[in-house]
Write an enzyme that holds these catalytic residues in place. Sequence first.
Site, PDB file in Angstrom:
ATOM      1  N   THR A 145       2.972 -24.291  55.688  1.00 27.63           N
ATOM      2  CA  THR A 145       1.915 -23.410  55.187  1.00 27.63           C
ATOM      3  C   THR A 145       1.658 -23.574  53.695  1.00 27.63           C
ATOM      4  OG1 THR A 145       2.477 -21.776  56.878  1.00 27.63           O
ATOM      5  CG2 THR A 145       1.163 -21.009  55.027  1.00 27.63           C
ATOM      6  N   GLN A 154      -1.607 -22.389  60.581  1.00 28.37           N
ATOM      7  CA  GLN A 154      -1.776 -21.812  59.250  1.00 28.37           C
ATOM      8  C   GLN A 154      -2.488 -22.831  58.354  1.00 28.37           C
ATOM      9  OE1 GLN A 154       1.062 -21.988  60.980  1.00 28.37           O
ATOM     10  NE2 GLN A 154       2.148 -20.045  60.948  1.00 28.37           N
ATOM     11  N   ASP A 214      -4.226 -17.425  57.605  1.00 28.46           N
ATOM     12  CA  ASP A 214      -3.654 -17.541  56.256  1.00 28.46           C
ATOM     13  C   ASP A 214      -4.681 -18.098  55.268  1.00 28.46           C
ATOM     14  OD1 ASP A 214      -1.463 -16.785  57.713  1.00 28.46           O
ATOM     15  OD2 ASP A 214      -0.123 -18.319  56.952  1.00 28.46           O
ATOM     16  N   ASP A 251      -3.325 -12.549  59.511  1.00 27.56           N
ATOM     17  CA  ASP A 251      -2.693 -12.516  58.179  1.00 27.56           C
ATOM     18  C   ASP A 251      -3.543 -13.271  57.164  1.00 27.56           C
ATOM     19  OD1 ASP A 251      -0.584 -11.222  59.463  1.00 27.56           O
ATOM     20  OD2 ASP A 251       0.659 -13.006  59.573  1.00 27.56           O
ATOM     21  N   ARG A 299      -0.040  -5.676  58.134  1.00 27.16           N
ATOM     22  CA  ARG A 299       1.370  -5.513  58.472  1.00 27.16           C
ATOM     23  C   ARG A 299       2.196  -6.003  57.282  1.00 27.16           C
ATOM     24  NH1 ARG A 299       2.740 -10.197  62.944  1.00 27.16           N
ATOM     25  NH2 ARG A 299       1.839 -11.973  61.843  1.00 27.16           N
ATOM     26  N   TRP A 345       4.721  -8.060  55.202  1.00 24.14           N
ATOM     27  CA  TRP A 345       5.453  -9.325  55.220  1.00 24.14           C
ATOM     28  C   TRP A 345       6.654  -9.219  54.291  1.00 24.14           C
ATOM     29  CZ3 TRP A 345       3.808 -14.099  51.962  1.00 24.14           C
ATOM     30  CH2 TRP A 345       4.690 -15.165  52.199  1.00 24.14           C
TER      31      TRP A 345
END
Length: 365
Positions: free
Chosen positions: A115, A160, A185, A206, A270, A272
């Site tokens: 990533t 990602q 991402d 995310d 959420r 991380w």
Amino acid sequence: MSQISPSRRSVLAGAALMVPGVAIAAQRFDAVLWRGEGRPPVSAPAYASLSAAVAAAPADGKTPYRILVTRGVWDEQVVIDKPFVHLIGEDRKASVISHLAASGLTAPDGKRWGTFRTPTLFVRAPDFAARNLTIQNAFDGLAEMSKPGGLHSHDGGGPQAVALMLDKGSDRARLTEVDILSYQDTLFPDAGSSLFERCLITGSYDFIFGAGRAYFEGCEIRSRPRPVDPVDGYIVAPSTPLNQPFGFVFQGCRLTKEAGVKTGSVYLGRPWRPSSQFPDGRYGDPKYVGMAAFLDCWMDDHIAPAGWTEMWYTGKDGNPRTMLQPEDARFSQYRPTGPGAGKLSRGRWLSRAQARAMTKAAVLA
């Protein structure tokens, strides 16, 4: 003929950038991206790549080094490692900085990208600015995940694909009317402070994440469909350090969706919690307690009724599925509107005074 004051001249120059075509020709640029025939649209040194233009910028610049990004797809992975580099697009939709890289794909060195190596644009110096252009990761995450044998998030090296990373060294970054596009991402503001004004940010999972301080004002945050792996989507995944009072603050933004995004299927975010190495092992670092707030935002019906949800991390006992609950993070909302506003049963509801305390000045200080 009357003289124009320096302050008035500054205002006119800023306004001119908002006007396509004619305004660009009237501006002063230090470099222009140009690979066409004939003369470029402005009088400035011409470069065939953004990396070359950045390399020509002064290493210790104290004033903006302005690069005109002309129409076209500028396909390269770029590192902004000099201060005060400012990118101005000739056309928001047609001036495109692009690169294709995804975590699970093989990089030129024969290893998976991972990533953190995928960003199209890395910013590693202060006072970066961009206006009126597009930054994208060209990897088609939706197509990849939908095909047999495609990359999936759960395999540890999936789809990602970061478009923009504000990396160590970045601070006081400002992006105005910029489209930041990917699927998973997408935007990684991981260091320093940053301001996003009237930007479009797209993704499914995310897609705004990291440890930096970022203020989003009047932006469109557009969720993309996720028919597989899993159905749920997540807008933010902050990893804000506990000693940092602010993470991601959205003021007056619109949370929209593409066709195919299901009702109630996307969480606001959420928490991380990245892992760190300790004397007794490597596990989720308790100093990371994500912070995010949505203030006066309009939400379409794709937003999940709970608003926020949990996220796993590696516990001190080695359990990789230890859950960090949204109630243990710093998640909040104030006066949401729209069909997705609903109850938002998880996350903290702010008072008017608390919401006002999360001003642009406070977040970016």
